[in-house]
Design a protein around this motif. Structure first.
Motif, PDB file in Angstrom:
ATOM      1  N   THR A 310     -21.978 -33.492 -11.384  1.00 14.10           N
ATOM      2  CA  THR A 310     -23.290 -33.675 -10.763  1.00 14.10           C
ATOM      3  C   THR A 310     -23.443 -32.689  -9.620  1.00 14.10           C
ATOM      4  OG1 THR A 310     -23.232 -36.018 -11.347  1.00 14.10           O
ATOM      5  CG2 THR A 310     -24.842 -35.355  -9.698  1.00 14.10           C
ATOM      6  N   THR A 311     -24.609 -32.082  -9.524  1.00 11.80           N
ATOM      7  CA  THR A 311     -24.850 -31.013  -8.557  1.00 11.80           C
ATOM      8  C   THR A 311     -25.218 -31.549  -7.184  1.00 11.80           C
ATOM      9  OG1 THR A 311     -25.588 -29.489 -10.281  1.00 11.80           O
ATOM     10  CG2 THR A 311     -26.321 -29.025  -8.040  1.00 11.80           C
ATOM     11  N   LEU A 312     -24.555 -31.049  -6.167  1.00 14.25           N
ATOM     12  CA  LEU A 312     -24.988 -31.226  -4.788  1.00 14.25           C
ATOM     13  C   LEU A 312     -25.916 -30.065  -4.454  1.00 14.25           C
ATOM     14  CD1 LEU A 312     -21.685 -32.211  -2.955  1.00 14.25           C
ATOM     15  CD2 LEU A 312     -23.684 -33.657  -3.236  1.00 14.25           C
ATOM     16  N   LYS A 313     -27.097 -30.353  -4.027  1.00 20.78           N
ATOM     17  CA  LYS A 313     -28.063 -29.288  -3.763  1.00 20.78           C
ATOM     18  C   LYS A 313     -27.753 -28.578  -2.447  1.00 20.78           C
ATOM     19  CE  LYS A 313     -31.989 -31.294  -6.235  1.00 20.78           C
ATOM     20  NZ  LYS A 313     -33.364 -31.818  -6.090  1.00 20.78           N
ATOM     21  N   ARG A 314     -27.601 -27.275  -2.540  1.00 19.80           N
ATOM     22  CA  ARG A 314     -27.411 -26.483  -1.320  1.00 19.80           C
ATOM     23  C   ARG A 314     -28.686 -26.500  -0.484  1.00 19.80           C
ATOM     24  NH1 ARG A 314     -27.713 -24.569   2.736  1.00 19.80           N
ATOM     25  NH2 ARG A 314     -26.822 -22.689   3.655  1.00 19.80           N
ATOM     26  N   TRP A 315     -29.834 -26.454  -1.161  1.00 17.71           N
ATOM     27  CA  TRP A 315     -31.129 -26.413  -0.484  1.00 17.71           C
ATOM     28  C   TRP A 315     -31.862 -27.726  -0.740  1.00 17.71           C
ATOM     29  CZ3 TRP A 315     -30.487 -22.249   2.286  1.00 17.71           C
ATOM     30  CH2 TRP A 315     -29.788 -21.165   1.746  1.00 17.71           C
ATOM     31  N   THR A 316     -32.601 -28.191   0.243  1.00 21.45           N
ATOM     32  CA  THR A 316     -33.307 -29.467   0.103  1.00 21.45           C
ATOM     33  C   THR A 316     -34.671 -29.231  -0.543  1.00 21.45           C
ATOM     34  OG1 THR A 316     -34.085 -29.255   2.385  1.00 21.45           O
ATOM     35  CG2 THR A 316     -32.109 -30.560   2.017  1.00 21.45           C
ATOM     36  N   THR A 317     -34.609 -28.742  -1.771  1.00 19.19           N
ATOM     37  CA  THR A 317     -35.815 -28.436  -2.539  1.00 19.19           C
ATOM     38  C   THR A 317     -35.638 -28.920  -3.975  1.00 19.19           C
ATOM     39  OG1 THR A 317     -35.044 -26.287  -3.355  1.00 19.19           O
ATOM     40  CG2 THR A 317     -36.121 -26.316  -1.194  1.00 19.19           C
ATOM     41  N   GLY A 318     -36.706 -28.802  -4.762  1.00 20.30           N
ATOM     42  CA  GLY A 318     -36.616 -29.130  -6.176  1.00 20.30           C
ATOM     43  C   GLY A 318     -35.561 -28.289  -6.873  1.00 20.30           C
ATOM     44  N   GLY A 319     -34.934 -28.875  -7.910  1.00 19.30           N
ATOM     45  CA  GLY A 319     -33.847 -28.211  -8.617  1.00 19.30           C
ATOM     46  C   GLY A 319     -34.157 -26.803  -9.092  1.00 19.30           C
ATOM     47  N   PRO A 320     -35.341 -26.552  -9.699  1.00 20.72           N
ATOM     48  CA  PRO A 320     -35.617 -25.210 -10.209  1.00 20.72           C
ATOM     49  C   PRO A 320     -35.736 -24.122  -9.141  1.00 20.72           C
ATOM     50  CG  PRO A 320     -37.020 -26.827 -11.295  1.00 20.72           C
ATOM     51  CD  PRO A 320     -36.347 -27.531 -10.154  1.00 20.72           C
ATOM     52  N   SER A 381     -34.380 -24.433   5.715  1.00 23.01           N
ATOM     53  CA  SER A 381     -33.919 -25.680   6.315  1.00 23.01           C
ATOM     54  C   SER A 381     -34.696 -26.867   5.765  1.00 23.01           C
ATOM     55  CB  SER A 381     -34.090 -25.629   7.832  1.00 23.01           C
ATOM     56  OG  SER A 381     -35.474 -25.601   8.162  1.00 23.01           O
ATOM     57  N   PHE A 382     -34.152 -28.062   6.024  1.00 27.22           N
ATOM     58  CA  PHE A 382     -34.845 -29.293   5.638  1.00 27.22           C
ATOM     59  C   PHE A 382     -36.210 -29.369   6.317  1.00 27.22           C
ATOM     60  CE2 PHE A 382     -35.941 -33.698   6.641  1.00 27.22           C
ATOM     61  CZ  PHE A 382     -35.961 -34.275   5.374  1.00 27.22           C
ATOM     62  N   LYS A 383     -36.246 -29.036   7.591  1.00 30.71           N
ATOM     63  CA  LYS A 383     -37.505 -29.098   8.333  1.00 30.71           C
ATOM     64  C   LYS A 383     -38.550 -28.177   7.721  1.00 30.71           C
ATOM     65  CE  LYS A 383     -39.496 -28.510  12.949  1.00 30.71           C
ATOM     66  NZ  LYS A 383     -39.217 -28.149  14.382  1.00 30.71           N
ATOM     67  N   ALA A 384     -38.150 -26.963   7.404  1.00 34.06           N
ATOM     68  CA  ALA A 384     -39.095 -26.004   6.822  1.00 34.06           C
ATOM     69  C   ALA A 384     -39.560 -26.446   5.438  1.00 34.06           C
ATOM     70  CB  ALA A 384     -38.448 -24.630   6.747  1.00 34.06           C
ATOM     71  N   ALA A 385     -38.665 -27.062   4.675  1.00 36.37           N
ATOM     72  CA  ALA A 385     -39.009 -27.472   3.321  1.00 36.37           C
ATOM     73  C   ALA A 385     -39.963 -28.665   3.294  1.00 36.37           C
ATOM     74  CB  ALA A 385     -37.745 -27.815   2.542  1.00 36.37           C
ATOM     75  N   HIS A 386     -40.186 -29.297   4.451  1.00 30.14           N
ATOM     76  CA  HIS A 386     -41.049 -30.473   4.493  1.00 30.14           C
ATOM     77  C   HIS A 386     -42.176 -30.326   5.512  1.00 30.14           C
ATOM     78  CE1 HIS A 386     -37.277 -31.783   2.653  1.00 30.14           C
ATOM     79  NE2 HIS A 386     -38.056 -32.547   1.935  1.00 30.14           N
ATOM     80  N   ASP A 387     -42.423 -29.095   5.908  1.00 29.83           N
ATOM     81  CA  ASP A 387     -43.492 -28.808   6.868  1.00 29.83           C
ATOM     82  C   ASP A 387     -44.750 -28.407   6.094  1.00 29.83           C
ATOM     83  OD1 ASP A 387     -45.121 -28.019   8.922  1.00 29.83           O
ATOM     84  OD2 ASP A 387     -43.668 -26.656   9.860  1.00 29.83           O
ATOM     85  N   LYS A 388     -45.501 -29.410   5.670  1.00 27.95           N
ATOM     86  CA  LYS A 388     -46.677 -29.125   4.835  1.00 27.95           C
ATOM     87  C   LYS A 388     -47.744 -28.322   5.565  1.00 27.95           C
ATOM     88  CE  LYS A 388     -49.553 -31.156   1.270  1.00 27.95           C
ATOM     89  NZ  LYS A 388     -49.865 -32.378   0.476  1.00 27.95           N
ATOM     90  N   PRO A 389     -48.036 -28.594   6.829  1.00 32.07           N
ATOM     91  CA  PRO A 389     -49.039 -27.767   7.527  1.00 32.07           C
ATOM     92  C   PRO A 389     -48.687 -26.280   7.526  1.00 32.07           C
ATOM     93  CG  PRO A 389     -48.630 -29.772   8.769  1.00 32.07           C
ATOM     94  CD  PRO A 389     -47.611 -29.737   7.662  1.00 32.07           C
ATOM     95  N   ARG A 390     -47.392 -25.961   7.518  1.00 30.68           N
ATOM     96  CA  ARG A 390     -46.977 -24.562   7.543  1.00 30.68           C
ATOM     97  C   ARG A 390     -47.390 -23.823   6.272  1.00 30.68           C
ATOM     98  NH1 ARG A 390     -40.875 -22.008   8.314  1.00 30.68           N
ATOM     99  NH2 ARG A 390     -41.588 -19.942   8.961  1.00 30.68           N
ATOM    100  N   MET A 391     -47.715 -24.554   5.233  1.00 27.20           N
ATOM    101  CA  MET A 391     -48.163 -23.903   3.992  1.00 27.20           C
ATOM    102  C   MET A 391     -49.453 -23.122   4.210  1.00 27.20           C
ATOM    103  SD  MET A 391     -47.312 -26.768   1.062  1.00 27.20           S
ATOM    104  CE  MET A 391     -47.264 -25.605  -0.324  1.00 27.20           C
ATOM    105  N   GLN A 392     -50.166 -23.420   5.317  1.00 27.36           N
ATOM    106  CA  GLN A 392     -51.404 -22.698   5.638  1.00 27.36           C
ATOM    107  C   GLN A 392     -51.208 -21.658   6.743  1.00 27.36           C
ATOM    108  OE1 GLN A 392     -53.855 -23.248   3.561  1.00 27.36           O
ATOM    109  NE2 GLN A 392     -52.535 -24.826   2.627  1.00 27.36           N
ATOM    110  N   ASP A 393     -49.972 -21.471   7.179  1.00 23.51           N
ATOM    111  CA  ASP A 393     -49.689 -20.483   8.213  1.00 23.51           C
ATOM    112  C   ASP A 393     -49.989 -19.074   7.692  1.00 23.51           C
ATOM    113  OD1 ASP A 393     -47.405 -18.481   9.354  1.00 23.51           O
ATOM    114  OD2 ASP A 393     -48.020 -19.929  10.887  1.00 23.51           O
TER     115      ASP A 393
END
Length: 495
Positions: A310-320, A381-393
């Motif tokens: 079973t894979t431990l994710k290096r990045w806190t994002t979707g598998g693909p 980072s985890f913070k960056a991967a979950h910062d939805k407002p930043r998607m409009q930066d």
């Protein structure tokens, strides 16, 4: 005592356990059969050799030491799942889970992670499962179709706290959950009937782990598997349309952890069921795949441990997105560059993977966004991967506009192996390319303990603080020294 009242019988040349209830039942069959013509056959409910082997292995797992490598991997996955639960408490699905916990109430038995709430075991399993899969932080199976840790660990924790088991027992129960959950999937697969496997894996895995935590005997494990099978049937993937990740967290983890805990608790209280749900008329395997081989349920038991696959994710994002980020990081290490130097980034991924992560609304499953984040931040980072407002930066949008995702049929043929190719073209014409064959965190390219700890610290520290973070990591990585799993409560809860 309930677990000691077995008598012995021979079925197909193998020794099994029968309760007095079974003996009375078989006597009634014999009386009933005498009242019918000889041509009418009323067969007793037999137990197949496969089920005998499976249930015996499950009942003995609590006392069976894990090989050193398996023990280490299991502890890594436990730490990773606790980190996912703790970080998930800060996300919208986690907040909904905690809202449910506060509204529902219950007996003060089991910990709700990253809160000051105590619940009954079933409710705690739901909430902690939802926390564990509040996003894409938790582990996933290398072959796809499963996020076992987010169901198995919360279910084990709920029962472990109810009865007060040791850290070693806890670890063995978790490892068993991975083994049984994944084998259930490998046995029936997906097809015309079962189109999605996440509920199947989570329910069987959570049930096996919870049953092990309760020290159920072999007969009880057979009944447990029946109750697991009866709850594991949701095989459709409407969760794909859930942009808030709340339903997805419930489907993958909250509901399945609950299913497993519920199955274990009722059997422990004396509920009986069918002795072999894997064979006979209308059995579990036939219902999902008539061509399936039930022997896969016991294939490699005690030799092949699914937690190590079973894979431990290096990045806190979707598998693909994992392999493209790996490739991009490798490029940047070999040839550092700044965002303004980039002319174009082309990412080639398997067609199914590209479909899943192409320009999605959520940052952690949007490939173009996460590639832009990596180029600007030099990490993801985890913070960056979950910062939805930043998607409009504006800066993110400028870089994101240079990222092209291409679904590649040749890479699709390599699925379930997630291979990706990233090519960066700089303004001066320089072309930088990297192909990742094995994602970091997979069995072929495992994360080191230092990397596992670094990821966990990134997730835990902002929620619980440095002191608790360090103690929790130390405790989980030395679970064999924990006498009672309830020792974790003051560390994982917020005051």
């Amino acid at each position: 005592m309930r677990r000691d009242r077995d008598t012995h019988s021979q079925v197909w040349g193998a020794k099994i356990h029968l309760t007095r209830r079974d003996l009375v039942k078989r006597a009634s069959w014999a009386i009933a059969a005498a009242a019918f013509p000889a041509s009418v056959k009323l067969a007793a409910e037999d137990v197949s050799p496969t089920m005998l082997k499976l249930s015996s292995y499950m009942s003995e797992a609590r006392n069976s030491a894990l090989p050193d490598k398996v023990l280490q991997e299991t502890k890594h996955h436990i730490l990773d799942t606790f980190a996912a639960m703790i970080s998930g408490s800060e996300l919208p699905p986690g907040r909904m889970a905690l809202k449910f916990a506060r509204a529902y109430g219950g007996p003060n038995i089991c910990t709700v992670v990253a809160s000051d709430i105590l619940l009954g075991p079933i409710e705690a399993a739901i909430v902690n499962g939802e926390l564990a899969h509040s996003d894409e932080t938790d582990d996933d199976y290398t072959g796809g179709g499963a996020h076992p840790g987010s169901a198995v660990v919360p279910a084990t924790l709920a029962i472990a706290e109810k009865v007060g088991i040791s850290g070693s027992h806890f670890t063995r129960a978790v490892a068993l959950g991975y083994d049984i959950g994944m084998r259930a999937f490998q046995t029936v697969g997906t097809g015309p009937i079962l189109k999605d496997s996440h509920v199947l894996v989570g329910t069987f895995g959570a049930a096996a782990a919870a049953g092990c935590a309760l020290s159920l005997n072999a007969q009880q494990m057979r009944w447990l598997l029946d109750y697991a099978a009866q709850q594991a049937g949701a095989g459709f993937a409407t969760w794909r349309r859930d942009t808030d990740h709340i339903e997805k967290g419930f489907v993958f983890a909250g509901s399945t952890a609950r299913n497993g805990v519920n199955a274990a608790l009722v059997v422990d209280l004396g509920w009986t069921a069918v002795n072999d749900v894997m064979s006979g008329p209308d059995n579990f395997v036939l219902s999902y795949n008539p061509k399936a081989d039930p022997e896969k349920m016991v294939d490699g038991l005690g030799e092949r441990y699914e937690v190590t696959l079973t894979t431990l994710k290096r990045w806190t994002t979707g598998g693909p997105i994992q392999s493209p980020l790996d490739a991009l990081q490798l490029i940047m290490k070999k040839h550092p560059f700044e965002p303004e130097q980039v002319k174009q980034v082309v990412v080639r991924d398997a067609t199914s993977a590209a479909y899943t992560v192409n320009n999605r609304e959520m940052p952690d499953i949007c490939l173009q966004h996460m590639v832009a984040v990596m180029i600007i931040d030099k990490t993801a980072s985890f913070k960056a991967a979950h910062d939805k407002p930043r998607m409009q930066d504006p800066e993110i949008l400028r870089v994101r506009g240079k990222v092209q995702l291409i679904g590649d049929e040749d890479l699709e043929k390599l699925i379930p192996k997630r291979v990706a190719i990233v090519e960066v073209t700089l303004n001066d014409g320089t072309k930088l390319s990297e192909r990742v064959e094995s994602v970091r965190g997979t069995p072929e390219n495992p994360m080191s303990r230092e990397e596992v700890v670094a990821k966990a610290r990134d997730l835990i520290l902002p929620v619980l603080g440095a002191a608790k973070c360090d103690v929790l990591i130390e405790k989980l990585l030395s679970l064999e020294n924990v006498k009672d799993i309830r020792e974790l409560r003051p560390i994982v809860q917020r005051s």
